[in-house]
Design a protein around this motif. Sequence first.
Motif, PDB file in Angstrom:
ATOM      1  N   SER A  55       0.839  -1.186   0.000  1.00  0.00           N
ATOM      2  CA  SER A  55       0.000   0.000   0.000  1.00  0.00           C
ATOM      3  C   SER A  55       0.876   1.239   0.000  1.00  0.00           C
ATOM      4  N   GLY A  56       0.287   2.329  -0.439  1.00  0.00           N
ATOM      5  CA  GLY A  56       1.030   3.585  -0.460  1.00  0.00           C
ATOM      6  C   GLY A  56       0.244   4.656  -1.185  1.00  0.00           C
ATOM      7  N   TRP A  57       0.870   5.794  -1.332  1.00  0.00           N
ATOM      8  CA  TRP A  57       0.221   6.936  -1.973  1.00  0.00           C
ATOM      9  C   TRP A  57       0.202   6.752  -3.479  1.00  0.00           C
ATOM     10  N   ALA A  58      -1.007   6.717  -4.043  1.00  0.00           N
ATOM     11  CA  ALA A  58      -1.164   6.685  -5.492  1.00  0.00           C
ATOM     12  C   ALA A  58      -0.935   8.082  -6.051  1.00  0.00           C
ATOM     13  N   SER A  59      -1.349   9.088  -5.260  1.00  0.00           N
ATOM     14  CA  SER A  59      -1.178  10.483  -5.646  1.00  0.00           C
ATOM     15  C   SER A  59      -1.190  11.332  -4.382  1.00  0.00           C
ATOM     16  N   LYS A  60      -0.203  12.172  -4.218  1.00  0.00           N
ATOM     17  CA  LYS A  60      -0.144  13.088  -3.078  1.00  0.00           C
ATOM     18  C   LYS A  60      -0.698  14.440  -3.491  1.00  0.00           C
ATOM     19  N   ALA A  61      -1.599  14.965  -2.690  1.00  0.00           N
ATOM     20  CA  ALA A  61      -2.187  16.278  -2.950  1.00  0.00           C
ATOM     21  C   ALA A  61      -1.193  17.376  -2.579  1.00  0.00           C
ATOM     22  N   ASN A  62      -1.390  18.518  -3.204  1.00  0.00           N
ATOM     23  CA  ASN A  62      -0.589  19.715  -2.918  1.00  0.00           C
ATOM     24  C   ASN A  62       0.905  19.491  -3.138  1.00  0.00           C
ATOM     25  N   THR A  63       1.230  18.606  -4.058  1.00  0.00           N
ATOM     26  CA  THR A  63       2.607  18.317  -4.440  1.00  0.00           C
ATOM     27  C   THR A  63       2.739  18.589  -5.933  1.00  0.00           C
ATOM     28  N   LYS A  64       3.678  19.413  -6.304  1.00  0.00           N
ATOM     29  CA  LYS A  64       3.882  19.714  -7.725  1.00  0.00           C
ATOM     30  C   LYS A  64       4.477  18.493  -8.423  1.00  0.00           C
ATOM     31  N   CYS A  65       3.766  18.038  -9.446  1.00  0.00           N
ATOM     32  CA  CYS A  65       4.225  16.881 -10.221  1.00  0.00           C
ATOM     33  C   CYS A  65       5.245  17.326 -11.264  1.00  0.00           C
ATOM     34  N   TYR A  66       5.967  16.367 -11.811  1.00  0.00           N
ATOM     35  CA  TYR A  66       7.009  16.670 -12.788  1.00  0.00           C
ATOM     36  C   TYR A  66       6.460  17.254 -14.086  1.00  0.00           C
ATOM     37  N   ASP A  67       5.149  17.075 -14.334  1.00  0.00           N
ATOM     38  CA  ASP A  67       4.539  17.673 -15.528  1.00  0.00           C
ATOM     39  C   ASP A  67       4.066  19.106 -15.275  1.00  0.00           C
ATOM     40  N   GLY A  68       4.317  19.629 -14.075  1.00  0.00           N
ATOM     41  CA  GLY A  68       3.953  20.998 -13.738  1.00  0.00           C
ATOM     42  C   GLY A  68       2.598  21.151 -13.077  1.00  0.00           C
ATOM     43  N   LEU A  69       1.811  20.072 -13.037  1.00  0.00           N
ATOM     44  CA  LEU A  69       0.496  20.123 -12.409  1.00  0.00           C
ATOM     45  C   LEU A  69       0.593  19.825 -10.914  1.00  0.00           C
ATOM     46  N   THR A  70      -0.331  20.383 -10.160  1.00  0.00           N
ATOM     47  CA  THR A  70      -0.470  20.096  -8.738  1.00  0.00           C
ATOM     48  C   THR A  70      -1.867  19.544  -8.521  1.00  0.00           C
ATOM     49  N   ILE A  71      -1.963  18.452  -7.782  1.00  0.00           N
ATOM     50  CA  ILE A  71      -3.249  17.825  -7.500  1.00  0.00           C
ATOM     51  C   ILE A  71      -3.823  18.471  -6.241  1.00  0.00           C
ATOM     52  N   ALA A  72      -5.030  19.027  -6.343  1.00  0.00           N
ATOM     53  CA  ALA A  72      -5.690  19.635  -5.189  1.00  0.00           C
ATOM     54  C   ALA A  72      -6.201  18.557  -4.246  1.00  0.00           C
ATOM     55  N   GLU A  73      -6.320  18.908  -2.982  1.00  0.00           N
ATOM     56  CA  GLU A  73      -6.931  18.023  -1.993  1.00  0.00           C
ATOM     57  C   GLU A  73      -8.326  17.636  -2.486  1.00  0.00           C
ATOM     58  N   ASP A  74      -8.671  16.362  -2.390  1.00  0.00           N
ATOM     59  CA  ASP A  74      -9.978  15.813  -2.775  1.00  0.00           C
ATOM     60  C   ASP A  74     -10.277  15.873  -4.273  1.00  0.00           C
ATOM     61  N   ALA A  75      -9.271  16.083  -5.104  1.00  0.00           N
ATOM     62  CA  ALA A  75      -9.494  16.136  -6.556  1.00  0.00           C
ATOM     63  C   ALA A  75     -10.044  14.811  -7.092  1.00  0.00           C
ATOM     64  N   PHE A  76      -9.675  13.707  -6.461  1.00  0.00           N
ATOM     65  CA  PHE A  76     -10.118  12.392  -6.916  1.00  0.00           C
ATOM     66  C   PHE A  76     -11.036  11.723  -5.881  1.00  0.00           C
ATOM     67  N   LYS A  77     -11.701  12.528  -5.086  1.00  0.00           N
ATOM     68  CA  LYS A  77     -12.570  12.024  -4.015  1.00  0.00           C
ATOM     69  C   LYS A  77     -13.618  11.049  -4.545  1.00  0.00           C
ATOM     70  N   GLY A  78     -14.117  11.293  -5.733  1.00  0.00           N
ATOM     71  CA  GLY A  78     -15.124  10.421  -6.324  1.00  0.00           C
ATOM     72  C   GLY A  78     -14.630   9.024  -6.642  1.00  0.00           C
ATOM     73  N   CYS A  79     -13.329   8.819  -6.626  1.00  0.00           N
ATOM     74  CA  CYS A  79     -12.740   7.505  -6.915  1.00  0.00           C
ATOM     75  C   CYS A  79     -12.558   6.664  -5.658  1.00  0.00           C
ATOM     76  N   SER A  80     -12.756   7.264  -4.504  1.00  0.00           N
ATOM     77  CA  SER A  80     -12.571   6.546  -3.247  1.00  0.00           C
ATOM     78  C   SER A  80     -13.507   5.346  -3.175  1.00  0.00           C
ATOM     79  N   GLY A  81     -12.941   4.200  -2.838  1.00  0.00           N
ATOM     80  CA  GLY A  81     -13.714   2.958  -2.765  1.00  0.00           C
ATOM     81  C   GLY A  81     -13.733   2.168  -4.053  1.00  0.00           C
ATOM     82  N   GLN A  82     -13.211   2.732  -5.129  1.00  0.00           N
ATOM     83  CA  GLN A  82     -13.163   2.016  -6.407  1.00  0.00           C
ATOM     84  C   GLN A  82     -11.942   1.104  -6.473  1.00  0.00           C
ATOM     85  N   THR A  83     -12.112   0.006  -7.165  1.00  0.00           N
ATOM     86  CA  THR A  83     -10.994  -0.889  -7.461  1.00  0.00           C
ATOM     87  C   THR A  83     -10.668  -0.713  -8.932  1.00  0.00           C
ATOM     88  N   VAL A  84      -9.396  -0.438  -9.214  1.00  0.00           N
ATOM     89  CA  VAL A  84      -8.950  -0.188 -10.591  1.00  0.00           C
ATOM     90  C   VAL A  84      -7.844  -1.159 -10.962  1.00  0.00           C
TER      91      VAL A  84
END
Length: 146
Positions: A9-38
């Motif tokens: 287990s671990g972080w699939a995506s950390k919020a408020n961290t600048k990614c190498y592509d220049g984007l930053t993921i906001a807190e709860d940006a993927f909240k709708g995915c919680s509980g999904q199995t991918v």
Amino acid sequence: MVNFDYDCSGWASKANTKCYDGLTIAEDAFKGCSGQTVPMVYNHDHSSLDNVIGHALLENRKGGVYAYAKFNDTPTGQTAKKCVENGDLNAFSIWANGLQKAGQVVKHGDIPEQSLVLEGCNPGAHIQEVVTMRAAKPLSLTTRAV
């Protein structure tokens, strides 16, 4: 504790961290995915079913999206599992679509796939825990923080 049989287990995506592509993921940006199995693939390679190495349960948390990953019994899945257990691979990455952005900040999106990667785009997306079962008397559960 999550009710899901997982190998790591671990972080699939950390919020408020600048990614190498220049984007930053906001807190709860993927909240709708919680509980999904991918599906979990190696290095975002969707070219073959052989690259599907398992699946992951996603959990939205304060700080980002956490993943509980289970490797499948295919030869590639078992090789990937050994690489994680040995510490050879320790990073996750997500493939996200349907992104809604405000400038360089991702406010919303969907995660259809998680990957085990050599190095992820999000520098905080790392495996935090590896679970191994050892067939010894008595049967023991070993958890190793990474």
